[in-house]
Design a protein around this motif. Sequence first.
Motif, PDB file in Angstrom:
ATOM      1  N   TYR A   1       5.573  -1.367  20.551  1.00 43.42           N
ATOM      2  CA  TYR A   1       5.567  -0.537  21.678  1.00 43.42           C
ATOM      3  C   TYR A   1       4.332  -0.141  22.177  1.00 43.42           C
ATOM      4  N   GLY A   2       3.422  -0.362  21.315  1.00 45.20           N
ATOM      5  CA  GLY A   2       1.940   0.003  21.553  1.00 45.20           C
ATOM      6  C   GLY A   2       0.905  -1.090  22.011  1.00 45.20           C
ATOM      7  N   LEU A   3       0.106  -1.510  21.206  1.00 51.18           N
ATOM      8  CA  LEU A   3      -0.983  -2.467  21.474  1.00 51.18           C
ATOM      9  C   LEU A   3      -0.410  -3.704  22.002  1.00 51.18           C
ATOM     10  N   THR A   4       0.823  -4.249  21.636  1.00 53.31           N
ATOM     11  CA  THR A   4       1.472  -5.294  21.879  1.00 53.31           C
ATOM     12  C   THR A   4       1.966  -5.398  23.184  1.00 53.31           C
ATOM     13  N   SER A   5       2.542  -4.510  23.557  1.00 56.01           N
ATOM     14  CA  SER A   5       3.122  -4.309  24.914  1.00 56.01           C
ATOM     15  C   SER A   5       2.059  -4.239  25.822  1.00 56.01           C
ATOM     16  N   GLN A   6       1.040  -3.184  25.589  1.00 53.05           N
ATOM     17  CA  GLN A   6       0.139  -3.074  26.547  1.00 53.05           C
ATOM     18  C   GLN A   6      -0.812  -4.367  26.890  1.00 53.05           C
ATOM     19  N   ILE A   7      -1.216  -5.133  25.985  1.00 43.79           N
ATOM     20  CA  ILE A   7      -2.194  -6.356  26.086  1.00 43.79           C
ATOM     21  C   ILE A   7      -1.465  -7.380  26.804  1.00 43.79           C
ATOM     22  N   ARG A   8      -0.050  -7.288  26.693  1.00 46.51           N
ATOM     23  CA  ARG A   8       0.846  -8.149  27.279  1.00 46.51           C
ATOM     24  C   ARG A   8       0.903  -7.866  28.719  1.00 46.51           C
ATOM     25  N   ARG A   9       1.091  -6.833  28.918  1.00 46.74           N
ATOM     26  CA  ARG A   9       1.173  -6.333  30.688  1.00 46.74           C
ATOM     27  C   ARG A   9      -0.128  -6.253  31.247  1.00 46.74           C
TER      28      ARG A   9
ATOM     29  N   GLU B   1      -9.383  -4.569  31.638  1.00 51.58           N
ATOM     30  CA  GLU B   1      -8.438  -3.854  30.536  1.00 51.58           C
ATOM     31  C   GLU B   1      -8.053  -5.066  29.533  1.00 51.58           C
ATOM     32  N   THR B   2      -7.792  -6.075  29.801  1.00 51.82           N
ATOM     33  CA  THR B   2      -7.249  -7.044  28.667  1.00 51.82           C
ATOM     34  C   THR B   2      -8.500  -7.427  27.703  1.00 51.82           C
ATOM     35  N   GLU B   3      -9.650  -7.422  28.577  1.00 51.14           N
ATOM     36  CA  GLU B   3     -10.915  -7.790  27.621  1.00 51.14           C
ATOM     37  C   GLU B   3     -11.076  -6.512  26.575  1.00 51.14           C
ATOM     38  N   TYR B   4     -10.762  -5.419  26.950  1.00 52.23           N
ATOM     39  CA  TYR B   4     -11.038  -4.255  26.114  1.00 52.23           C
ATOM     40  C   TYR B   4     -10.016  -4.404  25.052  1.00 52.23           C
ATOM     41  N   LEU B   5      -8.915  -4.534  25.325  1.00 50.40           N
ATOM     42  CA  LEU B   5      -7.634  -4.700  24.355  1.00 50.40           C
ATOM     43  C   LEU B   5      -7.789  -5.582  23.374  1.00 50.40           C
ATOM     44  N   ILE B   6      -8.197  -6.897  23.799  1.00 48.02           N
ATOM     45  CA  ILE B   6      -8.503  -7.871  22.816  1.00 48.02           C
ATOM     46  C   ILE B   6      -9.764  -7.391  21.834  1.00 48.02           C
ATOM     47  N   LEU B   7     -10.806  -6.751  22.295  1.00 52.29           N
ATOM     48  CA  LEU B   7     -11.550  -6.248  21.460  1.00 52.29           C
ATOM     49  C   LEU B   7     -10.986  -5.287  20.565  1.00 52.29           C
ATOM     50  N   LEU B   8     -10.093  -4.294  20.831  1.00 46.78           N
ATOM     51  CA  LEU B   8      -9.414  -3.460  20.280  1.00 46.78           C
ATOM     52  C   LEU B   8      -8.621  -4.084  19.060  1.00 46.78           C
TER      53      LEU B   8
ATOM     54  N   LEU C   1      -6.425  -9.927  15.010  1.00 47.95           N
ATOM     55  CA  LEU C   1      -6.924 -11.175  15.578  1.00 47.95           C
ATOM     56  C   LEU C   1      -8.190 -11.999  14.555  1.00 47.95           C
ATOM     57  N   THR C   2      -8.109 -13.129  14.368  1.00 48.56           N
ATOM     58  CA  THR C   2      -9.155 -13.650  13.426  1.00 48.56           C
ATOM     59  C   THR C   2     -10.320 -13.673  14.480  1.00 48.56           C
ATOM     60  N   ILE C   3     -11.427 -14.430  13.903  1.00 48.71           N
ATOM     61  CA  ILE C   3     -12.858 -14.311  14.751  1.00 48.71           C
ATOM     62  C   ILE C   3     -12.410 -15.377  15.619  1.00 48.71           C
ATOM     63  N   ASP C   4     -12.039 -16.631  15.351  1.00 49.75           N
ATOM     64  CA  ASP C   4     -11.688 -17.649  16.126  1.00 49.75           C
ATOM     65  C   ASP C   4     -10.879 -17.443  17.436  1.00 49.75           C
ATOM     66  N   GLN C   5      -9.553 -16.706  16.953  1.00 49.58           N
ATOM     67  CA  GLN C   5      -8.874 -16.152  18.237  1.00 49.58           C
ATOM     68  C   GLN C   5      -9.597 -15.410  19.148  1.00 49.58           C
ATOM     69  N   TYR C   6     -10.325 -14.099  18.600  1.00 50.07           N
ATOM     70  CA  TYR C   6     -11.170 -13.293  19.357  1.00 50.07           C
ATOM     71  C   TYR C   6     -12.136 -14.017  20.156  1.00 50.07           C
ATOM     72  N   ALA C   7     -12.836 -15.232  19.788  1.00 49.23           N
ATOM     73  CA  ALA C   7     -13.789 -15.822  20.360  1.00 49.23           C
ATOM     74  C   ALA C   7     -12.963 -16.457  21.687  1.00 49.23           C
ATOM     75  N   GLU C   8     -12.139 -17.169  21.296  1.00 53.62           N
ATOM     76  CA  GLU C   8     -11.446 -17.914  22.193  1.00 53.62           C
ATOM     77  C   GLU C   8     -10.604 -17.103  23.364  1.00 53.62           C
ATOM     78  N   LEU C   9     -10.034 -16.095  22.944  1.00 52.72           N
ATOM     79  CA  LEU C   9      -9.527 -15.092  24.076  1.00 52.72           C
ATOM     80  C   LEU C   9     -10.667 -14.446  24.807  1.00 52.72           C
ATOM     81  N   MET C  10     -11.450 -13.943  24.131  1.00 54.08           N
ATOM     82  CA  MET C  10     -12.833 -13.372  24.843  1.00 54.08           C
ATOM     83  C   MET C  10     -13.328 -14.143  25.864  1.00 54.08           C
TER      84      MET C  10
END
Length: 128
Positions: free
Chosen positions: A33-41, A75-82, A89-98
């Motif tokens: 109900y926190g980060l998962t929900s917020q980043i998805r929305r 907003e998504t960019e920041y939440l990925i960083l968070l 997130l792994t380094i690879d997941q982070y890099a790909e998503l960013m």
Amino acid sequence: MQSFKKLQVWEKSHDLTLKIYGVTSHFPREEIYGLTSQIRRACASIPTNIAEGCGRESSADFARFLQIAMGSASETEYLILLAHDLKYLTIDQYAELMDTTIRVKKMLTALVKNVRMNSRPAPTTDNR
């Protein structure tokens, strides 16, 4: 009115949303109900606003919805960083998503510029 599915930026942002849903399914349960929900929305809001803008009658409305999509991308960019900083997130997941998020933002910027440029009335000459 145009089909949003024909826009590369919609396709790229839709793919990003699918990736976000995939990686967040492994986030800790207490984040549901926190980060998962917020980043998805936030992420789903990007292609949603592109689609809604395509359904509007004027170029000005379309550009406005693209700007809203840009805000959601930031907003998504920041939440990925968070999520990365929280070690969700792994380094690879982070890099790909960013990388994908930044690419979407660049595409949105170019599309907004194009829509605004093409919606301006042609200059007229006054032959008085």
